[in-house]
Design a protein around this motif. Sequence first.
Motif, PDB file in Angstrom:
ATOM      1  N   VAL B 166       3.634   0.591  -0.844  1.00  0.00           N
ATOM      2  CA  VAL B 166       3.004  -0.038   0.219  1.00  0.00           C
ATOM      3  C   VAL B 166       4.190  -0.976   1.054  1.00  0.00           C
ATOM      4  CG1 VAL B 166       1.471  -1.532   1.317  1.00  0.00           C
ATOM      5  CG2 VAL B 166       0.860  -0.112  -0.637  1.00  0.00           C
ATOM      6  N   PRO B 167       5.300  -0.346   1.577  1.00  0.00           N
ATOM      7  CA  PRO B 167       6.378  -1.005   2.144  1.00  0.00           C
ATOM      8  C   PRO B 167       6.043  -2.025   3.350  1.00  0.00           C
ATOM      9  CG  PRO B 167       6.473   1.167   2.783  1.00  0.00           C
ATOM     10  CD  PRO B 167       5.336   1.122   1.926  1.00  0.00           C
ATOM     11  N   ARG B 168       6.480  -3.018   3.215  1.00  0.00           N
ATOM     12  CA  ARG B 168       6.190  -4.042   4.575  1.00  0.00           C
ATOM     13  C   ARG B 168       7.096  -3.979   5.683  1.00  0.00           C
ATOM     14  NH1 ARG B 168       4.292 -10.192   4.271  1.00  0.00           N
ATOM     15  NH2 ARG B 168       3.523 -10.186   6.258  1.00  0.00           N
ATOM     16  N   LEU B 169       6.598  -3.539   6.801  1.00  0.00           N
ATOM     17  CA  LEU B 169       7.610  -2.831   7.884  1.00  0.00           C
ATOM     18  C   LEU B 169       6.968  -3.522   9.172  1.00  0.00           C
ATOM     19  CD1 LEU B 169       6.994   0.866   7.071  1.00  0.00           C
ATOM     20  CD2 LEU B 169       9.032  -0.445   6.459  1.00  0.00           C
ATOM     21  N   ASP B 170       6.500  -4.874   9.241  1.00  0.00           N
ATOM     22  CA  ASP B 170       6.128  -5.515  10.436  1.00  0.00           C
ATOM     23  C   ASP B 170       7.479  -5.621  11.338  1.00  0.00           C
ATOM     24  OD1 ASP B 170       5.217  -6.320   7.975  1.00  0.00           O
ATOM     25  OD2 ASP B 170       4.088  -8.006   9.054  1.00  0.00           O
ATOM     26  N   SER B 171       8.422  -6.288  10.487  1.00  0.00           N
ATOM     27  CA  SER B 171       9.426  -6.484  11.372  1.00  0.00           C
ATOM     28  C   SER B 171      10.310  -5.371  12.171  1.00  0.00           C
ATOM     29  CB  SER B 171      10.656  -7.021  10.449  1.00  0.00           C
ATOM     30  OG  SER B 171      11.029  -6.106   9.615  1.00  0.00           O
ATOM     31  N   LEU B 172       9.899  -4.213  11.772  1.00  0.00           N
ATOM     32  CA  LEU B 172      10.392  -3.092  12.478  1.00  0.00           C
ATOM     33  C   LEU B 172       9.263  -2.315  13.475  1.00  0.00           C
ATOM     34  CD1 LEU B 172      11.950  -1.512   9.344  1.00  0.00           C
ATOM     35  CD2 LEU B 172      13.110  -2.487  11.074  1.00  0.00           C
ATOM     36  N   GLY B 173       8.272  -3.263  13.637  1.00  0.00           N
ATOM     37  CA  GLY B 173       7.438  -2.909  14.686  1.00  0.00           C
ATOM     38  C   GLY B 173       6.089  -2.017  14.152  1.00  0.00           C
ATOM     39  N   TYR B 174       5.972  -2.036  12.732  1.00  0.00           N
ATOM     40  CA  TYR B 174       4.725  -1.152  12.190  1.00  0.00           C
ATOM     41  C   TYR B 174       4.018  -2.138  11.275  1.00  0.00           C
ATOM     42  CZ  TYR B 174       7.686   2.951  13.783  1.00  0.00           C
ATOM     43  OH  TYR B 174       8.310   3.796  14.418  1.00  0.00           O
ATOM     44  N   PRO B 175       3.117  -3.143  11.583  1.00  0.00           N
ATOM     45  CA  PRO B 175       2.648  -4.081  10.945  1.00  0.00           C
ATOM     46  C   PRO B 175       1.709  -3.116  10.136  1.00  0.00           C
ATOM     47  CG  PRO B 175       1.774  -4.043  13.262  1.00  0.00           C
ATOM     48  CD  PRO B 175       3.113  -3.076  13.323  1.00  0.00           C
ATOM     49  N   LEU B 176       1.415  -3.619   8.767  1.00  0.00           N
ATOM     50  CA  LEU B 176       0.472  -3.086   7.879  1.00  0.00           C
ATOM     51  C   LEU B 176      -0.948  -3.506   8.444  1.00  0.00           C
ATOM     52  CD1 LEU B 176      -0.023  -1.882   5.026  1.00  0.00           C
ATOM     53  CD2 LEU B 176       0.363  -4.084   4.070  1.00  0.00           C
ATOM     54  N   VAL B 177      -1.858  -2.577   8.221  1.00  0.00           N
ATOM     55  CA  VAL B 177      -3.375  -2.960   8.547  1.00  0.00           C
ATOM     56  C   VAL B 177      -4.137  -3.295   7.483  1.00  0.00           C
ATOM     57  CG1 VAL B 177      -5.388  -2.181   9.823  1.00  0.00           C
ATOM     58  CG2 VAL B 177      -2.900  -1.800  10.764  1.00  0.00           C
ATOM     59  N   GLY B 178      -3.821  -2.420   6.397  1.00  0.00           N
ATOM     60  CA  GLY B 178      -4.605  -2.303   5.055  1.00  0.00           C
ATOM     61  C   GLY B 178      -4.666  -1.106   4.340  1.00  0.00           C
ATOM     62  N   GLY B 179      -5.790  -0.743   3.677  1.00  0.00           N
ATOM     63  CA  GLY B 179      -5.861   0.260   2.819  1.00  0.00           C
ATOM     64  C   GLY B 179      -7.296   0.797   2.628  1.00  0.00           C
ATOM     65  N   ARG B 180      -7.411   2.021   2.477  1.00  0.00           N
ATOM     66  CA  ARG B 180      -8.840   2.666   1.785  1.00  0.00           C
ATOM     67  C   ARG B 180      -8.824   3.635   0.947  1.00  0.00           C
ATOM     68  NH1 ARG B 180      -7.743   4.920   6.896  1.00  0.00           N
ATOM     69  NH2 ARG B 180      -7.915   6.974   6.821  1.00  0.00           N
ATOM     70  N   VAL B 181      -9.644   4.124   0.338  1.00  0.00           N
ATOM     71  CA  VAL B 181      -9.600   5.411  -0.367  1.00  0.00           C
ATOM     72  C   VAL B 181     -10.322   6.231   0.479  1.00  0.00           C
ATOM     73  CG1 VAL B 181     -10.545   6.348  -2.657  1.00  0.00           C
ATOM     74  CG2 VAL B 181      -9.526   3.987  -2.566  1.00  0.00           C
ATOM     75  N   ASP B 182      -9.685   7.594   0.475  1.00  0.00           N
ATOM     76  CA  ASP B 182     -10.414   8.572   0.990  1.00  0.00           C
ATOM     77  C   ASP B 182     -10.712   9.886  -0.137  1.00  0.00           C
ATOM     78  OD1 ASP B 182     -10.697   7.981   3.790  1.00  0.00           O
ATOM     79  OD2 ASP B 182      -8.544   8.426   4.307  1.00  0.00           O
ATOM     80  N   ASP B 185      -9.146  16.950  -0.889  1.00  0.00           N
ATOM     81  CA  ASP B 185      -8.620  18.117  -1.902  1.00  0.00           C
ATOM     82  C   ASP B 185      -9.413  17.924  -3.243  1.00  0.00           C
ATOM     83  OD1 ASP B 185      -7.287  20.192  -2.527  1.00  0.00           O
ATOM     84  OD2 ASP B 185      -5.514  19.158  -3.375  1.00  0.00           O
ATOM     85  N   GLY B 186     -10.559  17.225  -3.180  1.00  0.00           N
ATOM     86  CA  GLY B 186     -11.448  17.216  -4.351  1.00  0.00           C
ATOM     87  C   GLY B 186     -11.243  15.761  -5.187  1.00  0.00           C
ATOM     88  N   ARG B 187     -10.571  15.108  -4.640  1.00  0.00           N
ATOM     89  CA  ARG B 187     -10.196  13.608  -5.448  1.00  0.00           C
ATOM     90  C   ARG B 187     -10.078  12.534  -4.601  1.00  0.00           C
ATOM     91  NH1 ARG B 187      -4.464  14.488  -7.562  1.00  0.00           N
ATOM     92  NH2 ARG B 187      -4.628  16.916  -6.992  1.00  0.00           N
ATOM     93  N   ASN B 188      -9.912  11.478  -5.079  1.00  0.00           N
ATOM     94  CA  ASN B 188      -9.972  10.249  -4.390  1.00  0.00           C
ATOM     95  C   ASN B 188      -8.135  10.040  -4.156  1.00  0.00           C
ATOM     96  OD1 ASN B 188     -12.483   9.493  -4.677  1.00  0.00           O
ATOM     97  ND2 ASN B 188     -12.314   8.065  -6.175  1.00  0.00           N
ATOM     98  N   VAL B 189      -8.053   9.734  -2.816  1.00  0.00           N
ATOM     99  CA  VAL B 189      -6.765   9.304  -2.587  1.00  0.00           C
ATOM    100  C   VAL B 189      -6.503   8.151  -1.827  1.00  0.00           C
ATOM    101  CG1 VAL B 189      -6.173  11.977  -2.332  1.00  0.00           C
ATOM    102  CG2 VAL B 189      -6.638  10.647  -0.053  1.00  0.00           C
ATOM    103  N   ALA B 190      -5.152   7.679  -1.944  1.00  0.00           N
ATOM    104  CA  ALA B 190      -5.006   6.265  -1.533  1.00  0.00           C
ATOM    105  C   ALA B 190      -4.523   6.394   0.111  1.00  0.00           C
ATOM    106  CB  ALA B 190      -3.752   5.715  -2.138  1.00  0.00           C
ATOM    107  N   THR B 191      -5.036   5.755   0.985  1.00  0.00           N
ATOM    108  CA  THR B 191      -4.586   5.966   2.196  1.00  0.00           C
ATOM    109  C   THR B 191      -4.253   4.339   2.839  1.00  0.00           C
ATOM    110  OG1 THR B 191      -6.131   7.370   2.644  1.00  0.00           O
ATOM    111  CG2 THR B 191      -5.268   6.222   4.640  1.00  0.00           C
ATOM    112  N   VAL B 192      -3.027   4.305   3.232  1.00  0.00           N
ATOM    113  CA  VAL B 192      -2.338   3.058   3.772  1.00  0.00           C
ATOM    114  C   VAL B 192      -2.332   3.205   5.265  1.00  0.00           C
ATOM    115  CG1 VAL B 192      -0.629   1.317   3.498  1.00  0.00           C
ATOM    116  CG2 VAL B 192      -1.113   2.685   1.456  1.00  0.00           C
ATOM    117  N   VAL B 193      -2.643   2.237   6.064  1.00  0.00           N
ATOM    118  CA  VAL B 193      -2.917   2.139   7.311  1.00  0.00           C
ATOM    119  C   VAL B 193      -2.074   1.251   7.928  1.00  0.00           C
ATOM    120  CG1 VAL B 193      -4.584   1.851   9.164  1.00  0.00           C
ATOM    121  CG2 VAL B 193      -5.456   2.450   6.776  1.00  0.00           C
ATOM    122  N   TYR B 194      -0.957   1.662   8.975  1.00  0.00           N
ATOM    123  CA  TYR B 194      -0.391   1.215   9.609  1.00  0.00           C
ATOM    124  C   TYR B 194      -0.510   1.076  11.058  1.00  0.00           C
ATOM    125  CZ  TYR B 194       3.008   0.722   5.553  1.00  0.00           C
ATOM    126  OH  TYR B 194       3.283   0.479   4.511  1.00  0.00           O
TER     127      TYR B 194
END
Lengths: 174, 256
Positions: B166-182, B185-194
């Motif tokens: 989960v890189p932090r990229l706010d200074s480059l104009g891509y603020p982190l919003v959060g995360g969720r599990v989706d 493909d038949g499994r729980n996957v990590a989703t990071v939201v920017y």
Amino acid sequence: MAEQQVGRFEQLVLPHLDDAYTLARYLLRDEHDAQDAVQDASLRAFRHFAGFRHGDPRSWFLAIVRNCCYDFHKSNRIDRSSVPFSDDAADEIADPRATDDLVLEGSESDRVRAAVDALPAELREAIVLRELTGLSYREISDVVGVPMGTVMSRISRGRARLGAALGAGSRKAG
Amino acid sequence: MTCEECLESVGPYVDGELSVDESARVEEHLRSCPECAAAHGRLVDTSSQLRSALMRYEAPDVLKARIRASLSESGQDVGPRRVPVTARASGGWTRTIAAAAVVAVVSSGLTFAVLRQGAPATDLRQEVVASHIRSLMPGHLTDVESNDQHNVKPWFNGRVDVSPDVPRLDSLGYPLVGGRVDYIDGRNVATVVYRRRQHVINVFSWPAAAAAALTPQLSSSHGYNVIHTRRNGEEVWLVSDLNLGELKDFERIAFP
């Protein structure tokens, strides 16, 4: 083919969603109402898209958005605002809702926004379509469905009122 | 030209609506009449004040997603109609995914990578795009909302097989919003939201089945841009309605 129709619609009409949403925000003065109206308009446009053959897709779409806003206003929000949605005579009525949106009191853009929100809808839409969307008088006449002379006079009256409200007209000549 | 005529024409003159001859007559009058020239000046001031101070809105992502989802449903029906968002999110969802697939195949001019990848990648792409669209429905974007990577990354522990970068990229104009599990493909996957301006970027990742790294594969589906890459044993998919150029920039910055 339905799929081709969707593709063509995405190409010709959906690029104008920002303009559509801007018009709806100024006509309905509410974020959620504007979203609902633009969604309705998009589906209405898609339904009639087969009949759209020539002309400017943006004007065509904005005309539908505008109609949806007026319908929406009629059915949902009659008593929302003290400003008549369409009333050329309502010169002096200030819209109390306009001040709800003020975040930084007295900032330039809030002042201008409040003045525009206080205009009757006919003048407001003409001003938005001209100054923000950049449509020509001919295109505005297509969107609004009135003659070009009427467009000209609405833009002129809108600017005169805004000029006066914003203080640009304080040094009146003559 | 009289002052009255001039004041009538000065608006269309400012808007570029007059013929060359008419414009010349207005200009001539403005040069010789200070009062009309002042009126002209006020008009220009008001107009530029409006243009600079008034907000031009961008249609929000969630609205675009709602419209696209209902269009693809309409495209399948004889008589299109409006479907409430809530009903669509649950009941009509499989149809929306099916329609997304149809649109994706039809717009094959834009799908370079998928053809080479074969069916599995196409299926996966449908799944991530469907997850992206679903995430834009109200209340579905994040399970953990935070702009601090030290809150988001640990939140994934125990919820997915491998906690994502989960890189932090706010200074480059891509603020982190959060995360969720989706569920993909038949499994729980990590989703990071920017976010980039008003555009949501979903970054899906899970442990890769194949070891070989994959250079970023660009495609577009259902109006969204998609980048698929495989690196350090992870499958990574990025989906957004951000333009492809900025999405590629984001991919390079986030996964150097």
